[in-house]
Design a protein around this motif. Structure first.
Motif: not given
Ligand SMILES: [Mg+2]
Ligand SMILES: Nc1ncnc2c1ncn2[C@@H]1O[C@H](COP(=O)(O)OP(=O)(O)OP(=O)(O)O)[C@@H](O)[C@H]1O
Length: 366
Positions: A111-112, A135, A140, A211
């Motif tokens: 995802k990131s 997150d 991240s 994110d």
């Molecule tokens: Mg991530």
């Protein structure tokens, strides 16, 4: 003038705000010619009536010198129309035009990496972009963008996002050290999430990419209830495609009336690159013929899982497959070095995949 010539003419018309033409976007569904009359069937899934009209006008103008009558038939087949949020759910972000959440059913699917690359790709498309890492437990972005500064504050105590690769960036990772401003210490995750919108000076943005942490938990729900989102993108790997993860994610967003803009299949196949003798023009890898270029180089994407799974699954879920990103050493090393590929090497074939997905997304939310 025949159909091909008409299509050639239409290829000179770019979709407003894009460097890509309406034919290659697949917006020209058919062309019918009856003597002096031409009917152009256009399919534009955008919600932006003004842009649609601009395209119609441009097509008429382009062809009117060649036909007496130019008729346009407009349709808008789309997998999912943007829907209004439930009730009067407020947008706490008045000056951000579109918010896109990058989500996944489970962790570690990329995802990131996808979020950072798509944000960089949108900057290349001329958009004003914000990237927010929600997150809280495992941010991240400090690593993915190699950003470790502490954000400054405005006089009225709002945090100023950091800037990198032409976009504005915020992450809990930037403020989790000892110097964290008091108002950012201790609130519950859902309050913290809200604060990232209310107490950060984002300014004017065309697109904000979120994110998200993995799963379908509190943050996801808070967001969808508090914000008017343009939609969500679900990232998955080929082996999870057929599992219930994607469906769960899609269902959650749909329940709260957030459109699922599409699925990105990440780590889809393996990029194999190499060099052979220049006298060789093709080689065999795993049963496939691979072309070798004049310099003796070749590049091949080897499917590691059942082919076509992504297409089938996205069709079953009724959401478009926005793109497939292979497992690549370049993607991993660029992300881990803090320079997403879409910023470092946008013209590479991998960079182009991110640009393509970004373009599709921008088009679907316009
Ligand atoms: Mg991530
Ligand atoms: N297409 C790819 N090819 C190779 N490596 C990749 C690819 N996409 C992501 N990675 C690598 O996989 C690891 C996990 O990626 P990433 O952190 O983006 O996943 P995530 O879904 O955000 O994880 P989390 O759920 O923990 O937030 C990273 O080391 C990243 O560099």
């Amino acid at each position: 003038m025949n159909k091909e010539q008409v299509l050639d003419h239409l290829k000179s018309i770019n979709y407003p705000g894009f460097s890509r033409d309406i034919v290659s976007f697949g917006m020209v569904k058919d062309v019918e010619i009856n003597g002096d009359q031409v009917i152009v069937h256009l399919n534009i899934s955008s919600q932006n009536e003004k842009k649609k009209q601009e395209v119609v006008d441009a097509v008429k103008k382009q062809l009117s010198g060649h036909f007496n009558t130019v008729n346009i038939e407009l349709s808008a087949e789309t997998n999912q129309q943007a829907t209004a949020p439930v009730g009067d759910s407020p947008s706490v972000l008045g000056n951000v035009k579109h918010i896109i959440a990058i989500a996944s059913g489970k962790g570690g699917v990329g995802k990131s990496t996808v979020a950072a690359n798509l944000a960089c790709a949108m900057v290349k498309q001329g958009q004003q972009v914000g990237l927010l890492d929600l997150d809280i437990y495992g941010p991240s972005l400090p690593i993915v963008l190699d950003l470790h500064d502490q954000p400054k504050m405005t006089q009225n105590k709002k945090l100023i996002p950091l800037e990198k690769f032409g976009m504005k960036v915020m992450s809990f990772g930037f403020i989790s050290g000892n110097d964290t401003p008091v108002i950012w210490r201790g609130p519950l995750v859902s309050r913290m999430t809200e604060q990232f919108f209310r107490d950060v000076e984002w300014g004017n943005l065309d697109v904000m990419i979120l994110d998200l942490p993995p799963g379908t938990g509190d943050i996801q729900l808070t967001l969808t209830q508090k914000l008017r989102m343009a939609g969500a993108v679900i990232v998955t790997t080929p082996q999870d495609m057929a599992l219930s993860d994607v469906r769960k994610g899609a269902d959650m967003f749909r329940k709260v009336n957030t459109p699922v803009l599409g699925v990105v299949e990440n780590m889809s196949g393996l990029v194999i690159e190499g060099e052979v003798d220049t006298a060789v023009s093709t080689i065999q890898i795993n049963g496939s013929q691979v072309q070798v270029n004049h310099a003796g180089k070749f590049s091949f994407i080897m499917d590691l899982f059942k082919k076509g799974g992504g297409e089938k699954e996205s069709e079953r879920l009724g959401v478009p497959l926005l793109g497939k990103i292979p497992l690549s050493e370049d993607i991993m090393s660029s992300t881990d070095a803090g320079t997403p590929l879409a910023a470092a090497d946008p013209v590479s074939s991998l960079g182009q995949i991110y640009l393509d997905i970004a373009e599709k997304l921008l088009l679907s939310i316009q």
